[in-house]
Design an enzyme around this catalytic site. Sequence first.
Site, short mmCIF file in Angstrom:
data_model
loop_
_atom_site.label_atom_id
_atom_site.label_comp_id
_atom_site.label_asym_id
_atom_site.label_seq_id
_atom_site.Cartn_x
_atom_site.Cartn_y
_atom_site.Cartn_z
N ASN A 193 19.77 -48.93 -40.60
CA ASN A 193 20.26 -47.63 -40.94
C ASN A 193 19.07 -46.89 -41.25
O ASN A 193 18.01 -46.99 -42.03
CB ASN A 193 20.97 -47.68 -42.53
N CYS B 192 22.41 -39.42 -45.34
CA CYS B 192 22.73 -39.98 -44.17
C CYS B 192 23.45 -38.98 -43.45
O CYS B 192 23.82 -39.11 -42.20
CB CYS B 192 23.29 -41.15 -44.45
N HIS C 248 27.94 -42.96 -38.41
CA HIS C 248 26.77 -43.26 -39.16
C HIS C 248 26.60 -44.79 -39.14
O HIS C 248 27.67 -45.35 -39.49
CB HIS C 248 26.89 -42.63 -40.58
O1 UT7 Z 1 23.69 -45.10 -45.49
C1 UT7 Z 1 24.57 -44.82 -46.38
C2 UT7 Z 1 24.82 -45.32 -47.56
N1 UT7 Z 1 24.63 -46.78 -47.70
C3 UT7 Z 1 25.64 -47.78 -47.19
O2 UT7 Z 1 26.71 -47.25 -46.79
C4 UT7 Z 1 25.65 -49.33 -47.72
C5 UT7 Z 1 26.88 -49.60 -48.14
N2 UT7 Z 1 26.78 -50.84 -48.73
C6 UT7 Z 1 26.58 -52.04 -48.03
O3 UT7 Z 1 26.42 -51.97 -46.72
C7 UT7 Z 1 26.95 -53.49 -48.52
O4 UT7 Z 1 27.35 -53.02 -50.06
C8 UT7 Z 1 25.31 -54.21 -48.64
C9 UT7 Z 1 25.01 -54.77 -47.28
C10 UT7 Z 1 24.39 -53.14 -49.27
C11 UT7 Z 1 25.49 -55.59 -49.70
O5 UT7 Z 1 26.65 -56.16 -48.86
P1 UT7 Z 1 27.93 -56.71 -49.70
O6 UT7 Z 1 28.75 -57.44 -48.98
O7 UT7 Z 1 28.67 -55.68 -50.49
O8 UT7 Z 1 27.15 -57.57 -50.98
P2 UT7 Z 1 27.17 -57.72 -52.58
O9 UT7 Z 1 26.15 -56.52 -52.95
O10 UT7 Z 1 28.44 -57.64 -52.92
O11 UT7 Z 1 26.46 -59.08 -52.96
C12 UT7 Z 1 27.00 -60.18 -52.63
C13 UT7 Z 1 25.80 -61.35 -52.76
C14 UT7 Z 1 25.31 -61.28 -54.17
O12 UT7 Z 1 25.12 -62.62 -54.68
P3 UT7 Z 1 26.13 -63.10 -55.79
O13 UT7 Z 1 26.20 -62.28 -56.77
O14 UT7 Z 1 27.49 -63.17 -55.17
O15 UT7 Z 1 25.55 -64.56 -56.12
C15 UT7 Z 1 23.89 -60.63 -53.68
O16 UT7 Z 1 22.99 -61.08 -54.64
O17 UT7 Z 1 24.93 -61.48 -51.74
C16 UT7 Z 1 23.85 -61.18 -52.32
N3 UT7 Z 1 23.00 -60.61 -51.53
C17 UT7 Z 1 21.91 -61.26 -50.74
N4 UT7 Z 1 21.88 -62.45 -50.38
C18 UT7 Z 1 20.98 -62.69 -49.27
C19 UT7 Z 1 22.62 -59.08 -51.71
N5 UT7 Z 1 21.76 -59.06 -50.70
C20 UT7 Z 1 21.43 -60.00 -50.32
C21 UT7 Z 1 20.18 -60.60 -49.28
N6 UT7 Z 1 20.33 -61.53 -48.79
N7 UT7 Z 1 19.65 -59.40 -48.47
#
Ligand code: UT7
Length: 329
Positions: A286, A116, A256
């Site tokens: 993204n 990125c 970004h």
């Molecule tokens: O581009 C350069 C690099 N990339 C980034 O900068 C991305 C950085 N990371 C992020 O943007 C975020 O971490 C994500 C958008 C990828 C994920 O968001 P989060 O708030 O960190 O969610 P999480 O991974 O902590 O997951 C929270 C919950 C989980 O469920 P439980 O374990 O709490 O029951 C996930 O399984 O949300 C669940 N989850 C979803 N639920 C519905 C993860 N993805 C989804 C989804 N829809 N698409």
Amino acid sequence: MSVLKAAITGVAASVPDNIMTNHDLEKLVDTNDEWITSRTGIKQRHILNTPGKGTSDLSLPAVLELLEKTNTDPSEVDMLICGTVTGDFVFPDTANQIAHKAGIKNAFCYDINAACSGFLYALTTAAKFIETGSVKKAIVVGADKMSSIVDYTDRTTCVIFGDGAGAVLLEPNEEGHGLHDFIFKGDGSGAEYLYQKSGGSISPSTHTTVDNREHFVSQNGRPVFKAAVNGMTSTVKEVLERNNLSKEDIDWLVPHQANLRIINSVADMLDFPIEKVMQTIENYGNTTAGTLPICLNEYEKTLKKGDKIMLTAFGGGFTWGSTYLTWAY
Ligand code: UT7
């Protein structure tokens, strides 16, 4: 002695016509519009779904528009760098494919793989060639066909990414506008948090790696989120400080576009007014190396000559950094 500056003298972007909304994704994985919107700020992304078309094809309309907008004959272009992690092939590079398709025949071309941060690294690298006087016209492309490496059965990654490309022309500037300073950093220990496990030299693709879906993006989102906020915030601060600038001096922060919550956190930590932060993530998701030039293109009409702009990026690697420039037109 006056130092020659390298300034952006034109910008263009291109995204495929085909749109994938959050509701479309609800049909593919266990997700919903509310989760995606509140956790990422994304409503839709553009997807290149034409068979046989790759990142060079995604970039071509942007480069052709850029040449036209800036009245540049393809023969005048001296170099073309493309930031991408989704090249047309593992090798050769995509920059040469873009140049070939655009009729650019007198340029040396290569790719930069900084995920990125790819566009920012490429922009700043090309500027150094201009500053030495060895290159007069450089095109810098940031482009990724993320849909080619996204697993549409993995809800943690497929909702984030989209396809898109942007391109800028860099030329010498004698009025003192252009790129002024940058700070880039890297940390290879971050690789395992965001990578494509197989298809490279450590683990060449086999039936087994494909069965295990290792040719797709793998991400551990939370540590990447934290490192992205810290990396972008700290390098913006460092660049401001060493150029004796305060946040009030900056007209536009261009971060970004990985996640709206990351963008908001960076603005909060810098105490930077959100109305001066470029945002396009809602409509494109993204697009990896594409996000920064797409932002510049979307806001081009609001930019004024002399505007002070801070670009900042964070990506797989880890790679991150910030570049400070003044707008030249
Ligand atoms: O581009 C350069 C690099 N990339 C980034 O900068 C991305 C950085 N990371 C992020 O943007 C975020 O971490 C994500 C958008 C990828 C994920 O968001 P989060 O708030 O960190 O969610 P999480 O991974 O902590 O997951 C929270 C919950 C989980 O469920 P439980 O374990 O709490 O029951 C996930 O399984 O949300 C669940 N989850 C979803 N639920 C519905 C993860 N993805 C989804 C989804 N829809 N698409």
